[in-house]
Design an enzyme around this catalytic site. Structure first.
Site, PDB file in Angstrom:
ATOM      1  N   HIS A   9     -14.319  52.460  38.204  1.00 22.45           N
ATOM      2  CA  HIS A   9     -14.797  51.419  37.294  1.00 22.45           C
ATOM      3  C   HIS A   9     -13.711  51.000  36.302  1.00 22.45           C
ATOM      4  O   HIS A   9     -12.806  51.772  35.973  1.00 22.45           O
ATOM      5  CB  HIS A   9     -16.034  51.887  36.530  1.00 22.45           C
ATOM      6  CG  HIS A   9     -15.782  53.070  35.639  1.00 22.45           C
ATOM      7  ND1 HIS A   9     -15.156  52.965  34.419  1.00 22.45           N
ATOM      8  CD2 HIS A   9     -16.077  54.373  35.797  1.00 22.45           C
ATOM      9  CE1 HIS A   9     -15.076  54.158  33.855  1.00 22.45           C
ATOM     10  NE2 HIS A   9     -15.619  55.034  34.682  1.00 22.45           N
ATOM     11  N   ARG A  60     -21.385  51.172  34.026  1.00 27.17           N
ATOM     12  CA  ARG A  60     -19.969  50.791  34.142  1.00 27.17           C
ATOM     13  C   ARG A  60     -19.520  50.661  35.595  1.00 27.17           C
ATOM     14  O   ARG A  60     -18.693  49.805  35.910  1.00 27.17           O
ATOM     15  CB  ARG A  60     -19.086  51.788  33.386  1.00 27.17           C
ATOM     16  CG  ARG A  60     -19.218  53.253  33.796  1.00 27.17           C
ATOM     17  CD  ARG A  60     -18.586  54.149  32.733  1.00 27.17           C
ATOM     18  NE  ARG A  60     -18.532  55.566  33.085  1.00 27.17           N
ATOM     19  CZ  ARG A  60     -19.508  56.431  32.879  1.00 27.17           C
ATOM     20  NH1 ARG A  60     -20.650  56.022  32.338  1.00 27.17           N
ATOM     21  NH2 ARG A  60     -19.353  57.715  33.188  1.00 27.17           N
ATOM     22  N   GLU A  87     -20.310  59.991  37.725  1.00 27.82           N
ATOM     23  CA  GLU A  87     -19.154  60.733  37.237  1.00 27.82           C
ATOM     24  C   GLU A  87     -19.487  62.218  37.177  1.00 27.82           C
ATOM     25  O   GLU A  87     -20.659  62.609  37.093  1.00 27.82           O
ATOM     26  CB  GLU A  87     -18.771  60.211  35.838  1.00 27.82           C
ATOM     27  CG  GLU A  87     -17.645  60.957  35.126  1.00 27.82           C
ATOM     28  CD  GLU A  87     -16.340  60.959  35.889  1.00 27.82           C
ATOM     29  OE1 GLU A  87     -16.292  61.573  36.976  1.00 27.82           O
ATOM     30  OE2 GLU A  87     -15.359  60.376  35.398  1.00 27.82           O
ATOM     31  N   HIS A 182     -16.543  56.492  39.942  1.00 27.56           N
ATOM     32  CA  HIS A 182     -15.929  57.090  38.759  1.00 27.56           C
ATOM     33  C   HIS A 182     -14.719  57.930  39.133  1.00 27.56           C
ATOM     34  O   HIS A 182     -14.577  58.357  40.285  1.00 27.56           O
ATOM     35  CB  HIS A 182     -16.964  57.936  38.026  1.00 27.56           C
ATOM     36  CG  HIS A 182     -18.211  57.173  37.712  1.00 27.56           C
ATOM     37  ND1 HIS A 182     -18.429  56.570  36.495  1.00 27.56           N
ATOM     38  CD2 HIS A 182     -19.300  56.883  38.483  1.00 27.56           C
ATOM     39  CE1 HIS A 182     -19.605  55.945  36.521  1.00 27.56           C
ATOM     40  NE2 HIS A 182     -20.144  56.122  37.715  1.00 27.56           N
TER      41      HIS A 182
END
Length: 230
Positions: A9, A60, A87, A182
């Protein structure tokens, strides 16, 4: 054979403020939006077309995928959002400033927490405001699967069912796949795809908004890896 593109991202608001983010749902910064759009322009310039998209359930990453697909005229393709691409969960470190944490615990300890393959961070208590236990996006998930902290090894273990059940079969069917996720969920995937050792994975960096393109043979062995830039 098919292509796989990984995009970390774009810069998030907490990347900008130098905070550990993990599973906390933080939006893109203005720079992050531009990085995501730039990634899409690079995809279009290189003629990359996709059949399927995957992303996490965090804003994100979702926005990065959508900006990139919109810029490459592919916003219409099927997509899957899954917690398995979230993430890495940074435990009690989530929300803390990285510089201040290094000053408190030492640079070496923080580096181990951030980069080692199998060292867990301090675990997050369930009553923390950053706990995902009561987040509606995980309501259908077994509570035992919601982590209080993860290392890269654990992150890879939760990513692998997605790879084996959904991503790899599509690639073997000669379908092009894009994943916007991520730094650590993509590092975990890269470790498996490239057969990177536990020690060497500490040195792998994923730049925000940079598309990484993998080509495979018919056994899903990597034949080429390219990073797209201007």
């Amino acid at each position: 054979m098919a292509k796989l593109v990984l995009i970390r991202h774009g810069q998030s608001q907490w990347n900008l403020s130098n905070q550990f983010t993990g599973w906390v749902d933080v939006d893109l910064s203005d720079k992050g939006v531009e990085e995501a759009k730039r990634a899409g322009k690079l995809l279009k310039e290189h003629g990359l077309e996709f059949d399927y998209a995957f992303t996490s359930v965090l804003t994100r990453a979702i926005k990065t995928l959508h900006f990139a697909l919109e810029e490459s005229d592919q916003l219409w393709i099927p997509e899957t959002k899954t917690w398995r691409l979230n993430e890495r969960h940074y435990g009690k470190l989530q929300g803390l400033n990285k510089k201040e944490t290094a000053e408190q615990y030492g640079d070496e300890q923080v580096h181990i927490w951030r980069r080692s393959y199998d060292t867990l961070p301090p675990l997050l208590p369930d009553d923390s405001p950053y706990s995902a236990k009561k987040d509606r996006r995980y309501a259908d998930l077994d509570p035992n699967l919601i982590p209080a902290g993860e290392n890269l090894k654990v992150t890879l273990e939760r990513v692998m069912p997605l790879w084996e059940d959904q991503i790899a079969p599509k690639l073997l069917d000669n379908k092009n796949v894009i994943i916007a996720a991520h730094g650590n969920s993509l590092r975990a995937l890269s470790k498996y795809i490239e057969r990177i050792s536990d020690d060497d994975i500490m040195d792998l960096e994923m730049k925000t908004g940079e598309p990484v393109v993998y080509d495979f043979d018919d056994k899903l062995k990597v034949t080429n890896k390219t990073k797209l830039d201007d």
